[in-house]
Design an enzyme around this catalytic site. Structure first.
Site, PDB file in Angstrom:
ATOM      1  N   ASP A 128     -23.248   8.737  81.433  1.00  0.00           N
ATOM      2  CA  ASP A 128     -23.690   8.024  82.874  1.00  0.00           C
ATOM      3  C   ASP A 128     -24.685   9.046  83.795  1.00  0.00           C
ATOM      4  OD1 ASP A 128     -23.508   5.965  84.324  1.00  0.00           O
ATOM      5  OD2 ASP A 128     -21.401   5.766  84.359  1.00  0.00           O
ATOM      6  N   ASP A 185     -25.238  -2.079  86.633  1.00  0.00           N
ATOM      7  CA  ASP A 185     -24.035  -2.911  86.132  1.00  0.00           C
ATOM      8  C   ASP A 185     -24.045  -4.257  86.038  1.00  0.00           C
ATOM      9  OD1 ASP A 185     -23.454  -0.179  86.015  1.00  0.00           O
ATOM     10  OD2 ASP A 185     -21.353  -0.327  86.636  1.00  0.00           O
TER      11      ASP A 185
HETATM   12  C1  GAL Z   1     -21.442   3.281  85.809  1.00  0.00           C
HETATM   13  C2  GAL Z   1     -21.922   2.610  84.472  1.00  0.00           C
HETATM   14  C3  GAL Z   1     -20.874   1.728  83.946  1.00  0.00           C
HETATM   15  C4  GAL Z   1     -19.551   2.441  83.885  1.00  0.00           C
HETATM   16  C5  GAL Z   1     -19.254   3.241  85.230  1.00  0.00           C
HETATM   17  C6  GAL Z   1     -18.052   3.985  85.169  1.00  0.00           C
HETATM   18  O1  GAL Z   1     -22.433   4.172  86.461  1.00  0.00           O
HETATM   19  O2  GAL Z   1     -23.131   1.843  84.699  1.00  0.00           O
HETATM   20  O3  GAL Z   1     -21.334   0.969  82.788  1.00  0.00           O
HETATM   21  O4  GAL Z   1     -19.717   3.413  82.827  1.00  0.00           O
HETATM   22  O5  GAL Z   1     -20.105   3.916  85.699  1.00  0.00           O
HETATM   23  O6  GAL Z   1     -17.745   4.577  86.469  1.00  0.00           O
END
Ligand code: GAL
Length: 377
Positions: A128, A185
């Site tokens: 991430d 997301d």
């Molecule tokens: C976001 C990511 C998500 C999930 C989340 C977890 O940045 O895009 O898919 O992994 O963090 O905190």
């Protein structure tokens, strides 16, 4: 080293439904369902834990520590269980100093963490981009983790997730990622799906064996339940079907996000649809090519390994549209005399070879996908 991601990776990820409520037991139950309810045989093989699996601080050796309340037997135990079922185990970390949920992550610990993951039997790392230091260089840090994974002594698929920052389709393949998120997301509602579809039309051009553009985990079958869902505005069955079909058509990774222990038969059947998965996993891995956009419906073709092509019509509008599929726009001019034979991949209906065009009715928020082939006159 094995060559990874020769076709788009397929699996399950905890985030969409479970968020921070993850546990060894839940993961093992999901693993069982993947095997017993046919998902493994349909091609899904990575079982991936997302954020929130670890303690708030590293140990005295600087290692990440699984939260013992969630994973009482540690990660190797989970990996061994998943492997014993013929599946692969995925973990999560982040290129910044803390994960999005505030846990320690891999900035300046890339090689140490990759070695630790390898020692646990990890086969996949989602990586991430939260809390990334302003002074650091994004491309360089993803490159560093790619090197660390390759030096770890294990084949670990590198699933980069920097949400499209710095146009990852131009460089993620060359720094060593196997897939890369290029969107924000997803949420379990139709506007979110459409938002992703609309900003992804042009991002698939770098798709080829070894590295794929990722439109985020599927919400198919969530029905308003879970971390990225809201029961008041979730997708309808038709909208889930459109999402799954579009991800398949584009050759995007297929990471399921619903609680597979609870999804209804119709969703299981959908996510195991052989014809859609066959398209998704086509050996040539060519990106789709858009031939027409008309106020909210889109017509694409996609060349396939067997010499046929797929014709996909996606209607994002709120009303039924008559879709103009003009063969000349697909490179088959009227003057060629060539006809096109179409088979609807969802119904199996065969349409006798036609010249010039095809004008199917496509209901609101729905799609048509055909396998198509040229028939010489
Ligand atoms: C976001 C990511 C998500 C999930 C989340 C977890 O940045 O895009 O898919 O992994 O963090 O905190």
């Amino acid at each position: 080293m094995a060559i990874l991601a020769q076709t788009p990776p397929m699996g399950f990820n905890t985030w969409n439904t479970f968020g921070e409520n993850i546990s060894e037991q839940m993961l093992m139950e999901i693993t069982d369902v993947i095997v017993e309810q046919g998902y493994r045989d349909a091609g899904y093989k990575y079982v991936v834990i997302d954020d929130c699996w670890l303690l708030r601080e590293r140990d005295e050796d600087g290692n990440l520590v699984p939260d013992p309340a969630k994973f009482p037997h540690g990660m190797k135990y989970v990996a061994d269980y998943i492997h014993s079922k013929g599946l692969k185990f995925g973990m999560y970390s982040c290129a910044g100093v803390r994960t999005c949920a505030g846990y320690p992550s891999s900035f300046d610990h890339e090689f140490q963490d990759a070695r630790l993951f390898a020692s646990w039997g990890v086969d996949f790392l989602k990586y991430d981009f939260c809390n990334f230091p302003k002074y650091a260089n994004c491309k360089h840090r993803y490159l560093t983790m790619a090197q660390a994974l390759r030096a770890s002594g294990r084949d670990i698929l590198f699933s980069a997730c920097n949400w499209g920052v710095e146009e990852p389709w131009n460089w993620m393949r060359s720094i060593g990622a196997h897939m890369y998120r290029s969107t924000w997301d997803i949420f379990d509602n139709f506007p979110s799906t459409v938002g992703i579809m609309n900003n992804q039309f042009n991002n698939f051009n770098a798709n080829a064996a070894g590295c794929f553009n990722d439109m985020d985990m599927l919400t198919v079958g969530m029905n308003g339940q879970g971390n990225v869902a809201n029961s008041e505005n979730c997708n309808t069955y038709t909208e889930y079907e459109l999402q799954f079909a579009y991800w398949c058509f584009c050759g995007a990774p297929l990471m399921m996000g619903a609680d597979l222990r609870k999804v209804g038969d119709e969703y299981r059947t959908l996510m195991q649809n052989k014809e859609l998965i066959r398209l998704n996993q086509d050996a040539e891995c060519r990106p789709p090519y858009r031939v027409r956009e008309d106020n909210g419906y889109h017509v694409f073709i996609r060349h396939l390994a067997d010499g046929e092509f797929a014709l996909g019509i996606f209607n994002l509008c709120d009303n039924t549209r008559t879709a103009e599929c003009i063969f000349a726009e697909m490179g088959i001019p009227v003057g060629s005399g060539v006809k096109v034979a179409l088979t609807d991949v969802m119904t199996g209906e065969e349409i006798a070879p036609k010249r010039d065009d095809h004008y199917p009715q496509v209901p609101a928020h729905s799609f048509k996908i055909y396998r198509a082939k040229c028939v010489m006159a």
